[in-house]
Design a protein around this motif. Structure first.
Motif, mmCIF file in Angstrom:
data_model
loop_
_atom_site.group_PDB
_atom_site.id
_atom_site.type_symbol
_atom_site.label_atom_id
_atom_site.label_comp_id
_atom_site.label_asym_id
_atom_site.label_seq_id
_atom_site.Cartn_x
_atom_site.Cartn_y
_atom_site.Cartn_z
ATOM 1 N N GLY A 58 -7.983 -1.362 4.641
ATOM 2 C CA GLY A 58 -9.124 -0.841 5.389
ATOM 3 C C GLY A 58 -8.702 -0.149 6.666
ATOM 4 N N ARG A 59 -7.517 -0.543 7.178
ATOM 5 C CA ARG A 59 -6.997 0.108 8.394
ATOM 6 C C ARG A 59 -6.157 1.327 8.031
ATOM 7 N NH1 ARG A 59 -4.902 -4.956 9.518
ATOM 8 N NH2 ARG A 59 -6.534 -6.315 10.294
ATOM 9 N N ARG A 61 -3.619 1.412 5.792
ATOM 10 C CA ARG A 61 -2.254 1.148 5.311
ATOM 11 C C ARG A 61 -2.244 1.223 3.789
ATOM 12 N NH1 ARG A 61 0.777 -0.307 9.908
ATOM 13 N NH2 ARG A 61 -0.746 -0.189 11.578
ATOM 14 N N ARG A 62 -1.103 1.607 3.254
ATOM 15 C CA ARG A 62 -1.035 1.792 1.798
ATOM 16 C C ARG A 62 -0.462 0.539 1.145
ATOM 17 N NH1 ARG A 62 1.132 7.105 -0.182
ATOM 18 N NH2 ARG A 62 -0.521 6.722 -1.678
ATOM 19 N N THR A 63 -1.189 -0.553 1.263
ATOM 20 C CA THR A 63 -0.666 -1.814 0.740
ATOM 21 C C THR A 63 -1.090 -2.064 -0.700
ATOM 22 O OG1 THR A 63 -2.569 -2.951 1.612
ATOM 23 C CG2 THR A 63 -0.647 -2.894 3.007
ATOM 24 N N PRO A 65 -1.564 0.283 -3.672
ATOM 25 C CA PRO A 65 -1.566 1.649 -4.229
ATOM 26 C C PRO A 65 -2.489 1.834 -5.435
ATOM 27 C CG PRO A 65 0.671 0.845 -3.924
ATOM 28 C CD PRO A 65 -0.226 -0.298 -3.626
ATOM 29 N N GLU A 68 -6.004 1.938 -4.362
ATOM 30 C CA GLU A 68 -6.222 3.159 -3.580
ATOM 31 C C GLU A 68 -6.424 4.352 -4.512
ATOM 32 O OE1 GLU A 68 -3.631 5.720 -0.466
ATOM 33 O OE2 GLU A 68 -3.097 3.633 -0.746
ATOM 34 N N GLU A 69 -5.652 4.343 -5.592
ATOM 35 C CA GLU A 69 -5.751 5.444 -6.541
ATOM 36 C C GLU A 69 -7.144 5.486 -7.163
ATOM 37 O OE1 GLU A 69 -3.221 7.223 -10.274
ATOM 38 O OE2 GLU A 69 -2.692 5.287 -9.432
ATOM 39 N N LEU A 70 -7.675 4.270 -7.435
ATOM 40 C CA LEU A 70 -9.014 4.202 -8.033
ATOM 41 C C LEU A 70 -10.095 4.606 -7.042
ATOM 42 C CD1 LEU A 70 -9.288 0.975 -10.167
ATOM 43 C CD2 LEU A 70 -9.722 3.299 -10.881
ATOM 44 N N GLY A 72 -9.842 6.587 -4.559
ATOM 45 C CA GLY A 72 -9.659 7.888 -3.926
ATOM 46 C C GLY A 72 -9.426 7.665 -2.454
ATOM 47 N N LYS A 73 -10.035 8.510 -1.641
ATOM 48 C CA LYS A 73 -9.902 8.259 -0.200
ATOM 49 C C LYS A 73 -11.237 7.764 0.340
ATOM 50 C CE LYS A 73 -6.085 11.196 1.024
ATOM 51 N NZ LYS A 73 -5.656 12.448 1.635
ATOM 52 N N ARG A 74 -11.973 7.091 -0.543
ATOM 53 C CA ARG A 74 -13.330 6.730 -0.143
ATOM 54 C C ARG A 74 -13.421 5.415 0.611
ATOM 55 N NH1 ARG A 74 -15.619 5.796 -4.605
ATOM 56 N NH2 ARG A 74 -14.085 6.602 -6.041
ATOM 57 N N ARG A 76 -13.350 3.369 3.525
ATOM 58 C CA ARG A 76 -13.356 3.732 4.943
ATOM 59 C C ARG A 76 -13.002 2.579 5.850
ATOM 60 N NH1 ARG A 76 -18.048 7.944 6.001
ATOM 61 N NH2 ARG A 76 -17.504 7.384 8.098
ATOM 62 N N GLN A 126 -19.646 8.736 -4.184
ATOM 63 C CA GLN A 126 -18.828 9.628 -4.995
ATOM 64 C C GLN A 126 -19.369 11.045 -5.064
ATOM 65 O OE1 GLN A 126 -18.191 7.882 -8.814
ATOM 66 N NE2 GLN A 126 -16.120 7.334 -8.257
#
Lengths: 467, 301
Positions: A58-59, A61-63, A65, A68-70, A72-74, A76, A126
C-alpha cells in the motif's frame, strides 16, 4: 438441513448475504478470510507476513509482485481499519514484527487467545466511467486463534457417546496407545455405573490432559480433542473442561456428569467461537505443516490428514439450496504447505503435490460445492537460502540458514519429499525434528515488507478476483 | 561437522533421511541472512493498463466521436463552400466556426482543470495515508497557495519533518474552513426550509433542493481552493451517495415521529409540511459536512 432447524441463524445468513450484495454494489466489499490451520502450522507468522507485506504494498513497495500484476496500478493505499467497539484484542503486527527483527530474534509464542484485524485496501475502479465514482474499498477481515480449538469443530455434530467411542478408538491405535497407556488403564478399570465423584472426574481429566499433551508435544499428533484442554485460553481451566471419554455404553452418575460437561463445552464453543467466526466466510486458507507431519512419522502424517478431513467435513462450503437462497457460501479455498523455505527450490513442487494428496478429501468436498480451490507451497517468512551439501560423497540440494538456538550457520537436507503419500519403507529413517531458523534481517517498522516465498501467488489466488 | 541423526543409508543409494549439517564455527557470529528485500523482488511484467473502457464507456465514446467528428467535417465543408461563394463570406464563416470551437475548447479545458483539482485532493490524501512526506508536502504547498487561510503556512510546510507534523500544521486552517462550510450549510438549510414550506408542489421541492445542493457543494469546494466544473461537481456529489442511505433512514424516523406527536387534523396538515422542510434542512447541513470532508487535503482521522 441444519439450517431449517435454526431459523434465526438462517435469517442472520440472509441478512449477511444481502449486506454482502449491497456492499459489492456500492464498491465497499468486505471479505472474511478464514485462516484455518492445525497447531504449529504457522498461522500467526502467516498473518504477520500477510499484513506487513500488504501494508508495504500500500506504501508503493513491490513486495507482492503477482498481486500487483493482477491489481495493475490500482492499489492506492492499504491501512488497518480503525478500531471500533470490538470486544476482542487486536492482532498486534507491530509487536510481532519487532520481536522477529530484534536481536536475538524471537518467533511469535503459541497463540493463547483470539485476536482480529481488518485491513482496508483502497483501489481505483477499472472502467473509465467507474473512475468518476471514485475509489472503492475492499475490507479484509482476519482472525488469529489457537489452532487446537479448530479441532473442536468436528465435535459440534457428535453427542458424548459417539465422541467417546471415536476418541477411545483413536487413542488405542498405533503410537498413541503408548502415550495413553495410563489413561486407558484408568478408564478401563472404572466400574460400570461409577458415581459422579469429583475426585474420579478430576483424576480422569488430569490423565487425559497429560495424554493429549504428550501426543501433541512428543509425537506430533494433531487430531486431539477437546482443543481447549490443550490450550484453555486466557481464563484457564474451568470445570467445564473436566471431562474425558468413557468406554461405551457408559451409565451411572459419572457418565451423566461427563456427558453434561461435554454438552455444555460443545455449546460454549459453538456460541463463542464457531458461530461468530466460522459460520460465515468467503475465502479460506488452510495452512498445513506438511514437512513437520512427514518428519514426525507415519502415524502423525495420517493423523494430520484425518484431522484436516474432519475439519473440512464440519465446515459449510455452500452449494446447497439454502446457501443459494441466503447468498452465503465460500468462494475460494487455498490449501497451503507452510515452511516451504525448509526445502530447496526444486523440491517445493513436490511439497505442494504431496499436500494435494493429503487434502484430497477436503478439496474434493469444496470443489463439489462449487468452490474454486488451489494448492500452494509457501514460506511466510523466508529464513533460508538454497545451497548444496555433500552427503555420503554425493552432492544434494539443501538449504542453509542460521539456527535460532545458537546463531550458528547450518545446512539442512530435508530428505527426498515424495510426490504422493509415501510407501511404508519411507518411514524407516526414523523421526526428525526440523531445527528452528533465525528470521532474516527485517525492518522492525515493516517499512519494506517481509521476505516470503509464494505469498503473492497465494493472495492472488485468494483475493485477486476482487481487486 | 556433526550429523543428526547418524547416516543410515548405504553410500550407493541416494540419501533418504533428513540431516542437519552444522558448518564450521567462526570467531564472530555469522550475520543474519539479508535478502535485500524489495531489490530482490523480481520485476514483474508491465502491469495491465489500470483503466479499461467499459461497454457504456465505448458507447458514449462512439457517440461523442460521431457527433463531434461529423460536426467538425460538416463545418469544414461549409467553410470551404462559403469561400467558394466569396472571400468575405468565407472569412466570416471561418471566424464564427473558430470562435465557437475556441469557446468549446475553453469550456472543456476548465472542466478538465476542475476535475484535476479534485484528483489533486485524492493524490494528497493518498500521500498522507502512505506516509509519503515529499508528495504530501508538495500537495500541501500547492493547496496552501490556493487557499487564503492557509497561505501564511507555506514556510512552515516546507520545513515540516514528518507526516504527523504536517497534519498538525494544516489542522487549524482546515478547522476554520470546516466552520465556514458549516455556516454555508446552515444558510442553505434555512433557505431550503423556507422554500419547502411555501412551495406549491413536492416536485418543485425536489428541484429546488437539488439546485441548492449542487450550489452548496460548489461553494464548499471553492472554500477549499477548488474550482470544480460540472465533472468535478459530479465527482464531489458521488461522495455523498453513501451517506444518502443514512440520511434517508433518519428522514423516515423523524417524519413518523412528527406525525405521531401531532394528531390534530389542522396541526397535522401543517406538521407534514414542516417535517418535510426539516428533513430538507437537515440534508443540507449533512451535505455541507460531507462536501467539506470530500474536499479536505488531509484524510480524516
Amino acid at each position: 438441513m441444519s439450517g431449517l432447524l435454526d431459523p434465526f441463524g438462517l435469517l442472520r445468513d440472509a441478512a449477511w448475504g444481502a449486506e454482502r450484495f449491497g456492499r459489492s454494489l456500492i464498491g465497499q466489499e468486505r471479505i472474511r478470510l478464514a485462516v484455518t490451520g492445525l497447531t504449529r502450522a504457522g498461522k500467526t507468522v502467516f498473518l504477520t507476513s500477510l499484513l506487513a507485506n500488504l501494508l508495504a504494498a500500500g506504501r508503493g513497495r513491490r513486495t507482492l509482485p503477482a498481486l500487483e500484476e493482477l491489481a495493475g496500478k490500482r492499489l492506492r493505499a492499504v491501512r488497518p481499519a480503525p478500531a471500533g467497539v470490538e470486544g476482542l484484542p487486536r492482532f498486534d503486527v507491530a509487536a510481532h514484527l519487532a520481536a522477529l527483527a530484534a536481536d536475538p530474534p524471537a518467533w511469535p509464542a503459541r497463540t493463547e487467545d483470539l485476536s482480529t484485524l481488518e485491513l482496508v485496501l483502497e483501489l481505483d475502479r477499472q472502467s473509465m466511467l467507474g473512475g468518476l465514482l471514485g475509489t472503492r474499498t475492499v475490507t479484509l477481515e482476519l482472525l488469529d486463534y489457537p489452532g487446537e480449538w479448530l479441532l473442536d469443530l468436528p465435535m459440534l455434530g457428535d453427542d458424548y457417546a459417539r465422541w467417546s467411542a471415536a476418541t477411545l478408538e483413536r487413542l488405542r491405535r498405533g503410537r498413541r496407545a503408548e502415550a495413553a497407556a495410563e489413561f486407558l488403564a484408568f478408564v478401563d478399570a472404572l466400574p460400570p455405573g461409577a458415581p459422579a465423584e469429583d475426585s474420579l472426574a478430576r483424576r480422569g481429566f488430569a490423565l487425559y490432559r497429560d495424554t493429549l499433551r504428550a501426543c501433541r508435544d512428543r509425537l506430533g499428533f494433531r487430531f486431539l480433542q477437546p482443543g481447549r484442554l490443550l490450550n484453555p485460553g486466557p481464563r484457564g481451566e474451568t470445570p467445564l473442561l473436566w471431562f474425558f471419554p468413557l468406554p461405551q455404553p457408559a451409565r451411572g452418575g459419572l457418565a451423566t456428569l461427563l456427558a453434561e460437561r461435554h454438552h455444555a463445552y460443545v455449546e460454549a464453543q459453538r456460541r463463542d467461537f464457531f458461530e461468530p467466526y466460522f459460520r460465515r466466510f468467503e475465502r479460506q486458507a488452510v495452512l498445513v505443516d506438511v514437512l513437520g507431519a512427514l518428519h514426525a512419522g507415519r502415524d502423525a502424517f495420517e493423523d494430520t490428514a484425518e484431522a484436516l478431513a474432519a475439519i473440512a467435513a464440519a465446515l459449510r462450503y455452500g452449494g446447497g439450496w439454502l446457501d443459494w437462497l441466503t447468498g452465503t457460501g465460500v468462494d475460494r479455498v487455498a490449501f497451503v504447505a507452510t515452511k516451504a523455505d525448509h526445502v530447496p527450490a526444486r523440491q517445493r513442487d513436490a511439497l505442494a503435490a504431496l499436500l494435494g494428496h493429503l487434502v484430497a478429501a477436503p478439496q474434493g468436498r469444496a470443489t463439489g460445492a462449487g468452490v474454486t480451490t488451489s494448492v500452494h507451497a509457501l514460506a511466510s517468512i523466508r529464513c533460508t537460502e538454497d545451497d548444496v551439501a555433500t552427503l555420503d560423497g554425493r552432492p544434494v540440494a539443501a538449504v542453509r540458514g542460521l539456527l535460532l538456538e545458537n546463531g550458528r550457520s547450518a545446512k539442512v537436507y530435508p530428505g527426498e519429499i515424495p510426490l504422493r503419500p509415501p510407501d511404508p519403507g519411507f518411514w524407516d529413517h526414523g523421526f526428525f525434528e526440523m531445527p528452528e531458523f533465525q528470521p532474516p534481517k527485517l525492518d522492525p517498522a515493516g517499512g519494506s515488507g517481509v521476505p516470503h516465498l509464494g505469498l503473492d501467488t497465494l493472495l492472488a489466488a485468494l483475493i485477486g478476483d476482487v481487486l | 561437522m556433526s550429523d543428526r541423526p547418524p547416516p543410515s543409508s548405504p553410500p550407493a543409494s541416494p540419501p533418504v533421511g533428513p540431516r542437519v549439517i552444522l558448518e564450521e564455527e567462526t570467531r564472530s557470529p555469522p550475520p543474519r541472512l539479508d535478502f535485500e528485500w524489495e531489490q530482490a523482488v523480481v520485476p514483474v511484467a508491465a502491469p495491465r493498463p489500470s483503466v479499461r473502457w467499459s461497454g457504456i464507456g465505448r458507447l458514449f465514446g462512439g457517440l461523442a466521436l460521431l457527433g463531434g467528428g461529423l460536426a467538425a467535417l460538416d463545418a469544414a465543408n461549409f467553410v470551404a463552400d462559403q469561400f467558394a461563394r466569396g472571400p468575405l463570406q468565407g472569412w466570416a464563416t471561418l471566424g464564427v466556426v473558430a470562435s465557437g470551437l475556441a469557446l468549446l475548447g475553453g469550456g472543456a479545458w476548465r472542466e478538465l482543470r476542475g476535475l484535476a483539482s479534485i484528483r489533486a485532493v485524492d493524490r494528497a490524501r493518498s500521500a498522507f495515508l502512505r506516509g509519503d512526506l515529499a508528495t504530501a508536502k508538495a500537495e500541501a504547498l500547492r493547496w496552501a497557495g490556493s487557499v487564503q487561510e492557509a497561505a501564511p503556512l507555506q514556510p512552515a510546510i516546507r520545513n515540516a519533518a514528518s507526516i504527523e507534523e504536517l497534519r498538525a500544521l494544516l489542522q487549524p486552517a482546515l478547522a476554520t474552513l470546516e466552520a465556514r462550510a458549516a455556516l454555508l450549510g446552515r444558510n442553505a438549510a434555512v433557505q431550503s426550509f423556507a422554500v419547502t414550506a411555501i412551495s406549491p408542489s413536492p416536485g418543485l421541492d425536489a428541484l429546488i433542493f437539488a439546485w441548492r445542493g449542487v450550489r452548496l457543494v460548489r461553494q464548499v469546494a471553492a472554500l477549499h481552493g477548488l474550482r470544480p466544473g460540472l465533472a468535478g461537481t459530479l465527482s464531489l456529489l458521488r461522495r455523498t451517495l453513501l451517506d444518502a442511505a443514512t440520511v434517508a433512514a433518519t428522514d423516515v424516523a423523524v417524519d413518523a415521529a412528527a406525525r405521531a406527536l401531532l394528531s390534530n387534523r389542522l396541526l397535522e396538515q401543517f406538521a407534514g409540511e414542516a417535517a418535510a422542510g426539516a428533513v430538507a434542512a437537515r440534508r443540507m447541513l449533512r451535505l455541507a459536512k460531507v462536501a467539506a470532508e470530500a474536499c479536505r487535503v488531509v484524510p480524516p482521522g
